[in-house]
Motif scaffolding. Structure first.
Motif, PDB file in Angstrom:
ATOM      1  N   LEU A  83      -7.595   0.344  -7.180  1.00 45.05           N
ATOM      2  CA  LEU A  83      -6.677  -0.382  -6.538  1.00 45.05           C
ATOM      3  C   LEU A  83      -5.983  -1.443  -7.564  1.00 45.05           C
ATOM      4  O   LEU A  83      -6.440  -1.814  -8.551  1.00 45.05           O
ATOM      5  N   PRO A 106      -2.318   1.727  -4.234  1.00 42.73           N
ATOM      6  CA  PRO A 106      -3.430   1.457  -3.391  1.00 42.73           C
ATOM      7  C   PRO A 106      -3.607  -0.034  -3.452  1.00 42.73           C
ATOM      8  O   PRO A 106      -3.995  -0.680  -4.505  1.00 42.73           O
ATOM      9  N   SER A 107      -4.127  -0.464  -2.313  1.00 47.72           N
ATOM     10  CA  SER A 107      -4.195  -1.764  -1.982  1.00 47.72           C
ATOM     11  C   SER A 107      -5.322  -2.134  -1.087  1.00 47.72           C
ATOM     12  O   SER A 107      -6.044  -1.461  -0.480  1.00 47.72           O
ATOM     13  N   LEU A 108      -6.152  -3.363  -1.051  1.00 50.45           N
ATOM     14  CA  LEU A 108      -7.082  -3.762  -0.281  1.00 50.45           C
ATOM     15  C   LEU A 108      -6.595  -4.886   0.246  1.00 50.45           C
ATOM     16  O   LEU A 108      -6.243  -5.876  -0.285  1.00 50.45           O
ATOM     17  N   ASN A 149       0.907  -1.152  -0.094  1.00 47.35           N
ATOM     18  CA  ASN A 149      -0.017  -0.085  -0.120  1.00 47.35           C
ATOM     19  C   ASN A 149       1.003   1.272  -0.084  1.00 47.35           C
ATOM     20  O   ASN A 149       0.418   2.358  -0.526  1.00 47.35           O
TER      21      ASN A 149
END
Length: 238
Positions: A172, A146-148, A142
């Motif tokens: 993402l 952008p990460s989840l 991240n």
């Protein structure tokens, strides 16, 4: 009576709503009205449905008792055992809906994931260390893009689906999915739902051995994730 009902309801949730595991517990603890467990009863939508179905089951049983005029002594015995009986009937009645909804959810989430071809999915499983590994990896990735990640211990079909439905966006680049299992085949389902580009197997140990029965089954279940990725994209810690 209320405590007995709530305890049975709690056990049903702790046993992952398995009728057979619930039955096995009841044979050993038929009149247990309280338990000590770190994980409290959570009033999820499923639990609320089961409460409703259990009351409907009880009403139907009372009507049948009245209709066929069963002896009062038998009725009294049945009433004392009823929290298990009508909760057991409730979970049996709920199963067809759950199985259908499970497959619909898997198919829906798979379509959502596949509409994001730029998204890299990383699956993480293991007997222990899944959540910590997921959190460390998320903090690293991240910082770059952008990460989840799946929150807390959301590692089942419906937990992962909830994360995707609420938080998956076009910006993402990485999705880190913790994958849990109590039996062979469950991780295969999760991989079909969120096809992994990379896989991490943290460890294989004796956790949940009462469900897997032996380490061979545990190993087979965990390696389902590894089998869904190319060897060069899999990290196995043994």
């Amino acid at each position: 009576m209320l405590n007995l009902y709530k305890t049975h309801l709690h056990i049903l949730q702790l046993e992952e709503y398995s009728p057979l595991r619930f039955l096995n517990w009841w044979f050993r603890h038929p009149f247990t009205a309280s338990i000590s467990n770190k994980k409290p009863l959570v009033y999820t939508q499923k639990i609320r449905h089961l409460i409703l179905l259990s009351h409907i089951s009880l009403i139907i049983l009372l009507i049948l008792f009245a209709r066929f005029q069963i002896l009062d002594s038998i009725f009294l015995l049945f009433y004392l055992l009823s929290p298990f009986v009508y909760l057991f009937l409730a979970i049996l009645a709920y199963k067809p809906h759950e199985l259908i909804n499970r497959q619909l959810t898997i198919n829906k989430v798979r379509k959502q994931i596949l509409t994001h071809p730029h998204l890299t999915t990383i699956g993480i499983t293991g007997s222990y260390g899944k959540t910590g590994t997921k959190n460390f990896l998320f903090d690293i990735l991240n910082n770059f893009l952008p990460s989840l990640k799946t929150p807390e211990s959301y590692n089942t079909v419906f937990g992962i689906a909830k994360t995707i439905n609420l938080e998956l966006t076009d910006n993402l680049h990485y999705f880190i999915s913790e994958m849990g299992a109590y039996k062979i085949g469950e991780i295969n389902e999760l991989c079909r739902m969120t096809p992994p580009n990379y896989a991490i197997l943290t460890a294989i140990g004796t956790q949940h051995l009462e469900r897997f029965k032996n380490l061979k089954n545990t190993t087979e279940a965990k390696f389902e994730l590894i089998n869904h990725t190319p060897p060069s994209h899999a990290l196995v810690n043994l």
